[in-house]
Design an enzyme around this catalytic site. Structure first.
Site, PDB file in Angstrom:
ATOM      1  N   LEU A  53      31.224  44.561  41.791  1.00 47.10           N
ATOM      2  CA  LEU A  53      32.048  43.929  40.751  1.00 47.10           C
ATOM      3  C   LEU A  53      33.249  43.318  41.444  1.00 47.10           C
ATOM      4  CD1 LEU A  53      32.345  46.531  37.851  1.00 47.10           C
ATOM      5  CD2 LEU A  53      31.433  44.244  37.670  1.00 47.10           C
ATOM      6  N   ASP A  54      33.591  42.079  41.127  1.00 48.06           N
ATOM      7  CA  ASP A  54      34.743  41.502  41.820  1.00 48.06           C
ATOM      8  C   ASP A  54      36.033  42.067  41.246  1.00 48.06           C
ATOM      9  OD1 ASP A  54      34.961  38.242  40.165  1.00 48.06           O
ATOM     10  OD2 ASP A  54      34.799  40.264  39.401  1.00 48.06           O
ATOM     11  N   ALA A  55      37.150  41.750  41.879  1.00 47.86           N
ATOM     12  CA  ALA A  55      38.412  42.422  41.550  1.00 47.86           C
ATOM     13  C   ALA A  55      38.860  42.125  40.122  1.00 47.86           C
ATOM     14  CB  ALA A  55      39.490  42.002  42.539  1.00 47.86           C
ATOM     15  N   SER A 114      36.973  41.712  37.426  1.00 48.51           N
ATOM     16  CA  SER A 114      36.174  42.355  36.375  1.00 48.51           C
ATOM     17  C   SER A 114      36.383  43.852  36.386  1.00 48.51           C
ATOM     18  CB  SER A 114      34.697  42.065  36.579  1.00 48.51           C
ATOM     19  OG  SER A 114      34.511  40.924  37.326  1.00 48.51           O
ATOM     20  N   GLN A 117      29.914  37.684  38.658  1.00 49.72           N
ATOM     21  CA  GLN A 117      30.927  37.640  37.600  1.00 49.72           C
ATOM     22  C   GLN A 117      31.558  36.270  37.502  1.00 49.72           C
ATOM     23  OE1 GLN A 117      31.168  40.511  39.873  1.00 49.72           O
ATOM     24  NE2 GLN A 117      29.687  41.310  38.429  1.00 49.72           N
TER      25      GLN A 117
END
Lengths: 341, 435
Positions: free
Chosen positions: A101-103, A105, A236
Site C-alpha cells: 500500500l503506498d503512503a 492509502s 493505488q
C-alpha cells in the site's frame, strides 16, 4: 535443542493482517512489527547459563610440595553464552509484506512471518481480488490525483446528479468487463468459458493491466462521493486516476481524498490489527486465528479448486456491504449514546 | 588425588610439555647465554603463547587469579629482559620457589617452541640430545601430583578474532564487565572498542574509574548502561574527569544533579572543560535565560552539552522563522520542553502545521501547552479526528466543553476515551479502521 525463544517463534509463524494508517510508508510498518516481534521473542525468560567444572588447587597446598594436593571442583558459569556477550538469540525475524500500500492509502496490509512467507507468495500469485473504498470530491483536479497535490484545474459540479454518476460508473464497469474477458484468454464461445464465468473464475493469469471487477457508488453528497471497488492487479495510483477520470467523464473534475483497502483476499477489516495491537502476543493471536480459519475453510470446500474465489464470486458485494454496515452500526451506536448538543 | 593427576594427564593433548619439563631443566643448564639473547629477540612472537600458558597455569593454581596473572606476567617480562644479563645460576635459584615452578615451565615451553621454529641457534649436539631424551620418556610414566598440577595446559585462545566471546572467560576485565551489565556484544561491533577493552587491566584502569563514578554519586545499576554507551570513559585520564566534575560543581550544579547528568549523558565527562563552558555560555546567551533556568534546562536534558550546536541553532531558527514564535514564547517552550531544541525539524514542522492549519489552534494556545510539540504526529491526528467525528473537538478555553491540549496528548488511550471522548476503547479502535 529448542529454547523458549524458538518455541515462541514457531508459534508466531503464519499470516496475519494489520491496518496501515494513512501517511505511513509500508516499510516502516514492516520494520515496526519486526522490532516488536523481536522484543517479544527475546523477552522470554532465559535458560540458566551452562556450567563448566574447573579443578582449582588450594593455594596453600601447592606451595608445600610434600603434602597431598587438595583439588576442589567448582562449577563455573560459561560467560561466553551470556546474552550480553553473544547477543540476543533472535537478531532478525523474516517478516514479508503481501500486496503493498503506498503512503497515501490506508487499510488492510497482509504480512507473513517465518514459514508463512511461503504461503504469502502463493497468496500473492492467486488471482484474488481486493476491496477498496474511494472517497472523492468534485471541483478540483490535481497533478497526483489526490487532495494533497498541486491544483491544476477547478470547475463547477452543480450539474452532477446521482443518476449521471451511476451512468458513468456503469460505462466504466462495462469497459472493465470487456478487458476482463480479453485478458482471460479463453474463447468466449466455448462451454468452458460459460462454466468459468458462472463460478466467477474468469480473470487474467499473472500480471496484466488493472481490472475493476465491481464498481458502485455508496454515498453521494455533492461535492463528496464514495465508491466501492473490487479490483485485480491494481495500484493505488491507478485507483486515484479512476476517480479523476470519473470527474472528467462528468464534465467536471474530481480528486481522491481517501483510498482505503477493506479486504485483501480472505483478510478483512475485522481481522486487521491497529497500531496499538502490534505486540507479539496480539500478533500470535491473529496468526492462530488465521490457522484455525484456514482449517475451517479447507474442510467444507474440498471439491472446488480455489475456495476463496468461489465464496467471493458469490458474495462479493454482500461481504463488503456487511463489513461496511457492521462498521457503520458500531460507530453510529457510539453517536447515539452521546448526549445531544 | 592420584586419580586426578591421571585424569589431568589424559586430558592434556601435548605430552611434549611433559617432555620439555624433563628436557629443559637439562637444556637450561647446558645452554649458553648467547642463545638466550638470540631467543629473547623472538620474545614478541611468543608472547601470545606465553600469555596462554600463564593463564592456564594460573587457573590451575588458584582462582584469585588477578594478582597471580599479573605477577606471572611481570615475572615473564623480567625473565626476558634478564635473560641477556643474568647468569644461569640466578635462574636456577628461582626454581626453588614453587610459584616459579610453573614459570619455569612457561619459559621452558617458550624455549621449546623457539627450538622448534628457529633454525639458527639450535646446534647439532642439542638436536641429538633431544632425540635421546625423547626415547627415555613415556606418557604412561607416573609423576607426582604437584608436577601433574603444575603442568600447564596451553589454552586455545585465538590470537585474533572478531568477537569478545572467545576471551571473556579468560579475561578478568571482560568477565567483571559482564557481571556489571555491560553489553559487550553491542560494544564489539564498534570499531576498535573490543581491542581497547581487552588491553585494559581491571585493577589499574577499570576499578579506579568505577570507584570515581560511585564517588560522584552514580548508582551501581547505571554503571552498566554508562559503560555500554561510553566505553571510552575507561581510557579517560582520572585527573581530567575530576577537573570536569569540579568545574560542573563550581557552576553551582549540585552533586545529585551532576550524578544524574552523568548517568543520562555518559559522554559528558569526555568533553573538556573549555567545551562544556562554551556550551553553557551558548545556551545562556542564545536563549536569553537566567543562570538558574539555564542550569535547570541543562540538568533535565544533559545531552545538550554533548552534541553539536549546529542542529540546536537550526531548530531555534525554525521556531522563530518558520513557526513564527516570538522570543519570549520560544523561551517558555524551551524551559518547559527542552527536547524541542534537539527535535527533528521535519517532524516539528509537520506537527505544528497540523496543529495550526488543520486544528486551527492559535500560537498562544500552543505556547501554553508546549507538550504537543513533543508528541507523536499520528497520535495527535487520530485523537483529533476522533473528537471531531464525535463533535467534541473544542480547544478554545473560553467556550464550553473545552478539551485542553495537554490532556489530548498526554493521557493514555483508555483514560482519553472514557474521560475526554466519553466512548469506549473498542469504539476508538473501530474508528481508527475507518480513517
Amino acid at each position: 535443542m529448542t529454547t523458549p525463544c524458538i518455541r515462541m517463534f514457531r508459534r508466531l509463524e503464519g499470516l496475519f493482517c494489520v491496518y496501515k494508517p494513512p501517511g505511513v510508508h509500508w516499510k516502516h510498518v514492516r520494520d515496526r512489527i519486526e522490532t516488536s516481534l523481536l522484543t517479544g521473542v527475546n523477552g522470554t525468560p532465559q535458560r540458566p547459563l551452562p556450567q563448566v567444572v574447573k579443578f582449582l588447587a588450594q593455594p596453600g597446598a601447592g606451595n608445600d610440595g610434600s603434602s597431598e594436593l587438595t583439588l576442589s571442583a567448582a562449577s563455573v558459569p560459561v560467560l561466553a553464552s551470556h546474552p550480553l556477550v553473544s547477543g540476543p538469540e533472535f537478531q532478525r525475524i523474516p517478516v514479508a509484506v503481501g500486496h503493498r500500500l503506498d503512503a497515501f492509502s490506508s487499510g488492510v496490509l497482509v504480512l507473513g512471518v517465518g514459514n508463512g512467507n511461503k504461503a504469502l507468495s502463493d497468496f500473492y500469485k492467486t488471482p484474488a481480488t481486493r476491496d477498496y473504498t474511494l472517497e472523492g470530491e468534485f471541483g478540483t483536479a490535481t497533478d497526483d490525483f489526490s487532495h494533497t497535490g498541486r491544483v491544476v484545474e477547478r470547475s463547477t459540479y452543480g450539474h452532477i446528479t446521482q443518476d449521471k454518476l451511476e451512468r458513468v460508473l456503469a460505462m466504466l464497469q462495462g469497459a472493465n468487463q470487456k478487458a476482463l474477458l480479453m485478458y482471460s484468454n479463453i474463447d468466449m464461445r466455448s462451454q468452458e468459458a460459460y462454466e468459468m464465468a458462472v463460478q466467477g473464475l474468469l480473470g487474467p493469469e499473472g500480471k496484466s493491466a488493472p481490472i475493476l471487477k465491481g464498481l458502485r457508488c455508496v454515498r453521494f453528497e455533492p461535492p463528496h462521493f464514495t465508491l466501492e471497488v473490487q479490483c485485480l492487479n491494481e495500484s493505488q495510483k491507478y485507483l486515484r486516476k479512476v476517480v479523476h477520470e470519473i470527474g472528467l467523464e462528468l464534465r467536471s473534475t474530481a480528486v481522491c481524498k481517501v483510498v482505503r483497502r477493506t479486504r485483501d483476499g480472505v483478510f478483512t477489516l475485522q481481522d486487521a490489527l491497529t497500531h496499538h495491537h502490534w505486540t507479539a502476543s496480539d500478533v500470535m493471536g491473529a496468526i492462530q486465528q488465521y490457522h484455525s480459519s484456514k482449517k475451517l475453510r479447507k474442510s467444507p470446500h474440498t471439491q472446488t479448486k480455489d475456495p476463496t474465489i468461489q465464496s467471493r464470486g458469490e458474495d462479493k458485494k454482500t461481504e463488503s456491504q456487511q463489513s461496511e454496515i457492521s462498521e457503520e452500526t458500531a460507530v453510529s451506536t457510539v453517536l447515539h449514546t452521546l448526549p445531544v448538543h | 588425588m592420584s586419580i586426578v593427576s591421571l585424569m589431568l594427564l589424559a586430558a592434556m593433548a601435548s605430552s611434549c610439555i611433559q617432555l620439555c619439563c624433563r628436557r629443559c631443566s637439562g637444556l637450561l643448564r647446558s645452554k649458553i647465554t648467547v642463545q638466550y639473547s638470540t631467543q629473547a629477540q623472538h620474545c614478541t612472537a611468543v608472547l601470545t603463547a606465553s600469555s596462554r600458558v600463564s593463564n592456564g597455569s594460573s587457573f590451575l593454581a588458584g582462582i584469585c587469579a588477578a594478582s597471580h596473572t599479573r605477577q606471572r606476567w611481570r615475572q615473564q617480562m623480567c625473565f626476558y629482559s634478564e635473560h641477556k644479563a643474568k647468569p644461569l645460576t640466578a635462574e636456577a635459584n628461582r626454581y626453588k620457589d614453587a610459584e616459579e615452578l610453573s614459570g619455569s615451565d612457561v619459559v621452558a615451553y617458550k624455549n621449546r617452541l623457539q627450538n622448534a621454529t628457529d633454525s639458527l641457534p639450535v646446534t647439532d649436539s642439542q638436536v641429538t640430545l633431544d632425540v635421546d631424551a625423547a626415547k627415555s620418556l613415556s606418557a604412561l610414566e607416573e609423576i607426582s601430583d604437584e608436577e601433574a598440577v603444575s603442568i600447564s595446559v596451553p589454552s586455545a585462545l585465538p590470537p585474533a578474532t572478531t568477537s569478545l566471546r572467545d576471551y571473556v572467560d579468560k579475561s578478568e576485565t571482560l568477565s567483571k564487565l559482564v557481571q556489571l551489565g555491560v553489553n559487550l556484544w553491542k560494544l564489539e561491533q564498534r570499531p576498535n572498542v573490543g581491542s581497547m577493552l581487552l588491553k585494559l587491566d581491571f585493577q589499574t584502569d577499570v576499578a579506579p574509574r568505577l570507584l570515581f563514578l560511585k564517588d560522584i554519586g552514580v548508582e551501581d545499576s547505571r554503571l552498566g548502561y554508562i559503560l555500554s554507551t561510553n566505553p571510552f570513559i575507561l581510557s579517560e585520564d582520572l585527573e581530567n574527569l575530576r577537573t570536569r566534575v569540579n568545574y560542573l560543581r563550581s557552576m553551582k550544579f549540585s552533586s545529585e544533579t551532576v550524578a544524574s547528568m552523568v548517568s543520562r549523558a555518559p559522554y559528558l565527562l569526555n568533553f573538556s572543560v573549555k567545551r562544556l563552558d562554551n556550551r553553557l555560555a551558548f545556551y545562556q546567551q542564545q536563549l536569553g535565560l537566567s543562570t538558574w533556568k539555564t542550569r535547570d534546562v541543562v540538568a533535565r536534558l544533559p545531552r545538550l552539552l554533548c552534541g553539536s550546536l549546529e542542529p540546536v541553532k537550526e531548530n531555534l531558527k525554525v521556531c522563530q522563522i518558520e513557526l513564527g514564535f516570538k522570543e519570549n514564547e520560544i523561551q517558555h517552550i524551551v524551559v518547559t520542553v527542552p527536547k524541542v531544541l534537539t527535535a527533528n525539524k521535519k517532524k516539528l514542522t509537520q506537527i505544528f502545521d497540523y496543529l495550526h492549519n488543520t486544528m486551527k489552534l492559535p500560537h498562544h494556545l500552543i505556547v501554553k501547552f508546549p507538550q504537543v510539540l513533543n508528541a507523536k504526529y499520528l497520535r495527535i491526528k487520530e485523537r483529533h479526528l476522533f473528537l471531531q467525528y464525535l463533535g467534541k473537538a473544542q480547544y478554545d478555553p473560553t467556550q464550553p466543553s473545552y478539551v485542553s491540549l495537554d490532556r489530548l496528548v498526554t493521557l493514555p488511550d483508555d483514560t482519553f476515551c472514557t474521560d475526554v471522548a466519553s466512548a469506549t476503547l473498542q469504539d476508538f479502535h473501530l474508528f481508527l479502521k475507518t480513517l
